[in-house]
Design a protein around this motif. Structure first.
Motif, PDB file in Angstrom:
ATOM      1  N   THR A  27      -2.941   5.863  -3.525  1.00  0.00           N
ATOM      2  CA  THR A  27      -1.677   6.297  -4.128  1.00  0.00           C
ATOM      3  C   THR A  27      -0.605   5.218  -4.123  1.00  0.00           C
ATOM      4  OG1 THR A  27      -0.885   7.157  -2.008  1.00  0.00           O
ATOM      5  CG2 THR A  27      -2.134   8.685  -3.417  1.00  0.00           C
ATOM      6  N   MET A  28      -0.944   4.026  -3.625  1.00  0.00           N
ATOM      7  CA  MET A  28       0.050   2.940  -3.522  1.00  0.00           C
ATOM      8  C   MET A  28       0.205   2.266  -4.872  1.00  0.00           C
ATOM      9  SD  MET A  28       0.082  -0.286  -0.911  1.00  0.00           S
ATOM     10  CE  MET A  28      -0.053   0.819   0.485  1.00  0.00           C
ATOM     11  N   ASP A  29       1.484   2.015  -5.257  1.00  0.00           N
ATOM     12  CA  ASP A  29       1.733   1.347  -6.531  1.00  0.00           C
ATOM     13  C   ASP A  29       1.596  -0.168  -6.356  1.00  0.00           C
ATOM     14  OD1 ASP A  29       4.011   0.552  -5.185  1.00  0.00           O
ATOM     15  OD2 ASP A  29       5.292   2.048  -6.167  1.00  0.00           O
ATOM     16  N   GLU A  30       1.682  -0.890  -7.459  1.00  0.00           N
ATOM     17  CA  GLU A  30       1.452  -2.337  -7.444  1.00  0.00           C
ATOM     18  C   GLU A  30       2.525  -3.081  -6.636  1.00  0.00           C
ATOM     19  OE1 GLU A  30      -1.054  -4.082  -8.439  1.00  0.00           O
ATOM     20  OE2 GLU A  30      -2.086  -2.250  -9.045  1.00  0.00           O
ATOM     21  N   GLU A  31       3.734  -2.635  -6.670  1.00  0.00           N
ATOM     22  CA  GLU A  31       4.802  -3.315  -5.916  1.00  0.00           C
ATOM     23  C   GLU A  31       4.553  -3.211  -4.420  1.00  0.00           C
ATOM     24  OE1 GLU A  31       9.686  -3.242  -5.464  1.00  0.00           O
ATOM     25  OE2 GLU A  31       8.668  -1.988  -6.968  1.00  0.00           O
ATOM     26  N   ASP A  32       4.139  -2.028  -3.976  1.00  0.00           N
ATOM     27  CA  ASP A  32       3.838  -1.874  -2.542  1.00  0.00           C
ATOM     28  C   ASP A  32       2.605  -2.690  -2.148  1.00  0.00           C
ATOM     29  OD1 ASP A  32       5.987  -0.246  -2.209  1.00  0.00           O
ATOM     30  OD2 ASP A  32       4.838   1.632  -2.466  1.00  0.00           O
ATOM     31  N   ARG A  33       1.614  -2.739  -3.042  1.00  0.00           N
ATOM     32  CA  ARG A  33       0.428  -3.561  -2.734  1.00  0.00           C
ATOM     33  C   ARG A  33       0.799  -5.035  -2.585  1.00  0.00           C
ATOM     34  NH1 ARG A  33      -4.408  -1.075  -3.195  1.00  0.00           N
ATOM     35  NH2 ARG A  33      -4.409   1.000  -4.220  1.00  0.00           N
ATOM     36  N   ARG A  34       1.747  -5.470  -3.410  1.00  0.00           N
ATOM     37  CA  ARG A  34       2.195  -6.862  -3.298  1.00  0.00           C
ATOM     38  C   ARG A  34       2.863  -7.100  -1.939  1.00  0.00           C
ATOM     39  NH1 ARG A  34       1.401 -11.971  -3.570  1.00  0.00           N
ATOM     40  NH2 ARG A  34       3.313 -13.206  -3.778  1.00  0.00           N
ATOM     41  N   LEU A  35       3.662  -6.143  -1.502  1.00  0.00           N
ATOM     42  CA  LEU A  35       4.304  -6.271  -0.185  1.00  0.00           C
ATOM     43  C   LEU A  35       3.267  -6.284   0.948  1.00  0.00           C
ATOM     44  CD1 LEU A  35       7.377  -3.875  -0.644  1.00  0.00           C
ATOM     45  CD2 LEU A  35       7.370  -6.379  -0.678  1.00  0.00           C
TER      46      LEU A  35
END
Length: 546
Positions: A346-354
């Motif tokens: 459920t994690m979006d791309e911005e959170d994955r980048r973090l």
């Protein structure tokens, strides 16, 4: 040093032996002159009963000639000492015996004079030789009396008197031989002690000359009596003829004057000449309340600072290791948590980048911790003999299999001969691995591929083996190259500054050296100079045999 002093002691012993032989030969010449006087004196007929005047004159003249020859040939006698003295003493005995035979009087002067010959010979000869020659002298003195007794020739010299002289000869020879042995042992011990003292003096002088601390010895007139190399450099390399402390180092002379009169030492550092390190002078008297000779010690503050830095670095290393142990567990927990977050659907791309940023920085922090722990728990070197050519080829293959180098080039260059080197293979693997990684990462021109070569070669036929990691990149600026082996020095924002420092330390633990060598035309070369193997001789490689 020992050989030179030993030769000096041997020369001194040779001079003593020559002097003893010379005076012994002079005494023999005196004996010959006495014999001539007894035989040729006009008054000899009044108080001597000369039975065979012709024989006496012949023997006396011949003995005098032999004595002169022996005096002249003293130096030649030293080459064959025992044989020369034995032959000379035999001639003394024969001459004394024949002179006694030609004189029938009861005078004992000739046997008494011969006793000196026996004693001196015993001093210079071993015990067995001296006793045999004493027996020969006893037989020579007893022979005239024994012949007179057999032929019923009247004589005032009894066989008992001659026998007592013979017994005295043996006793004197035994005593002098013992004293001679004791004298030679004492002389040898004294010479050895002299050699030891001279060697100790030279060792002390060498130690003082090579000390890092400057040492000067001055008298009460501020005249420099002795100075070591460090002090000479620290006061500006003055001319050897300049011995006045006030002219050579005015500030040092001023501080010495102040110390002599007040007893206080100025602890402030001072540079005694241009372009020399600052020093802290210390003063000491050679004897209490005696200002005739003063020792001056010049402590180089740069050496003190370097020692302080080394102690600080060691303390920081231990502190860093303890901190690294404390950080490792929380860091592992953070990284594990970040990995679990990355698995969320459920994690979006911005959170994955973090999360990716967290993982990257955890990896970087873990590398720093590993380097610090490796610095604090470095294992002891276990050198062994390796074939450097085969090792370089195997290393390149291993590195290519373990790392994806893409379009970059990595190859090994070896010589057509087997190169044996003594090194810890594990330490060498870590050092060269680190150098090759740095060369691939930094040793390339912008937009170009990296070209790295691992070279195994001998400096010369009798030179040490070397292993070089060479790249064709932009090279390292001179100012940066002077600091690349310092701990925690780095030009990369992601570097720790410990890689090259650890590599140099590992090389030194294996009796090797690591240095940076600029490459003409651009590029960098890190050269590892190894120790040659002492167990396996160099032999041709299979390619040479073919």
């Amino acid at each position: 040093m020992v050989d030179r002093q030993g030769r000096r002691a041997s020369d001194s012993s040779g001079d003593i032996t020559r002097r003893e032989l010379y005076f012994f030969n002079l005494y023999r010449l005196l004996e010959a002159v006495v014999y001539l006087g007894l035989i040729l004196s006009p008054m000899a007929g009044d108080w001597l009963n000369i039975a065979h005047s012709g024989l006496g004159r012949t023997v006396a003249f011949m003995y005098c000639a032999v004595a002169v020859i022996l005096v002249i040939s003293t130096d030649q006698m030293r080459r064959h000492l025992q044989m020369s003295i034995s032959v000379a003493l035999a001639i003394d005995v024969v001459a004394a015996s024949l002179v006694l035979f030609s004189i029938r009087g009861g005078h004992s002067s000739i046997p008494m004079m011969l006793m000196v010959n026996v004693g001196v010979a015993a001093l210079l000869l071993p015990f067995r030789h001296s006793v045999v020659l004493a027996g020969l002298a006893a037989a020579g003195v007893m022979a005239p009396s024994f012949l007179a007794l057999l032929n019923n020739i009247p004589t005032e010299r009894s066989i008992v008197e001659a026998g007592l002289f013979g017994l005295a000869y043996v006793a004197v020879a035994a005593l002098c031989a013992y004293l001679g042995r004791q004298m030679r042992e004492t002389e040898a011990l004294a010479e050895q002690r002299g050699v030891d003292l001279l060697n100790l003096e030279q060792v002390n002088d060498l130690i003082i000359r090579r000390m890092k601390t400057g040492v000067l010895l001055v008298d009460d007139a501020n005249h420099i009596l002795r100075i070591n190399e460090s002090a000479w450099h620290l006061i500006g390399n003055p001319s050897p003829n300049q011995r006045d402390l006030g002219q050579v180092a005015a500030e040092l002379s001023r501080r010495l004057y102040h110390w002599r009169h007040s007893g206080r030492i100025d602890q402030n550092p001072v540079a005694l000449a241009a372009d020399v390190p600052e020093v802290i002078p210390r003063f000491s008297r050679m004897a209490p309340n005696d200002d005739t000779h003063i020792l001056i010690f010049l402590d180089d503050t740069s050496l003190l600072s370097r020692r302080a830095e080394e102690m600080t670095l060691a303390s920081l290393g231990r502190l860093s290791a303890s901190i690294a142990h404390e950080i490792r567990n929380p860091l592992a927990a953070i990284r594990y948590s970040a990995q679990l977050l990355a698995e969320s659907e459920t994690m979006d791309e911005e959170d994955r980048r973090l999360v990716e940023i967290v993982n990257n920085h955890c990896t970087r922090a873990n590398e720093v911790i590993e380097n610090i722990l490796q610095l604090s728990r470095r294992e002891r070197s276990r050198p062994e003999s390796i074939d450097l050519n085969a090792w370089a080829l195997a290393f390149v293959e291993d590195y290519k299999q373990s790392n994806d180098i893409g379009q970059d080039h990595l190859r090994a260059i070896t010589q057509n001969r087997q190169i044996e080197a003594m090194v810890d293979p594990q330490h060498l693997q870590q050092v060269v691995w680190n150098l090759v990684q740095n060369a691939i990462r930094y040793g390339r021109e912008p937009g170009a591929v990296a070209r790295v070569v691992v070279v195994a070669r001998m400096v010369s036929d009798k030179g040490p083996p070397v292993l070089e990691v060479v790249d064709r990149g932009p090279g390292i600026p001179a100012k940066v190259a002077a600091q690349i082996f310092d701990p925690f020095f780095t030009t990369s924002e992601y570097g720790t500054g410990l890689g090259l420092y650890l590599a140099k330390q590992m090389c030194e633990s294996s009796q090797a050296t690591l240095e940076y060598v600029p490459v003409a035309g651009g590029g960098a070369c890190f050269r590892i100079t190894l120790s040659a193997s002492a167990t396996l001789p160099a032999r041709p490689s299979p390619s040479e045999k073919a």
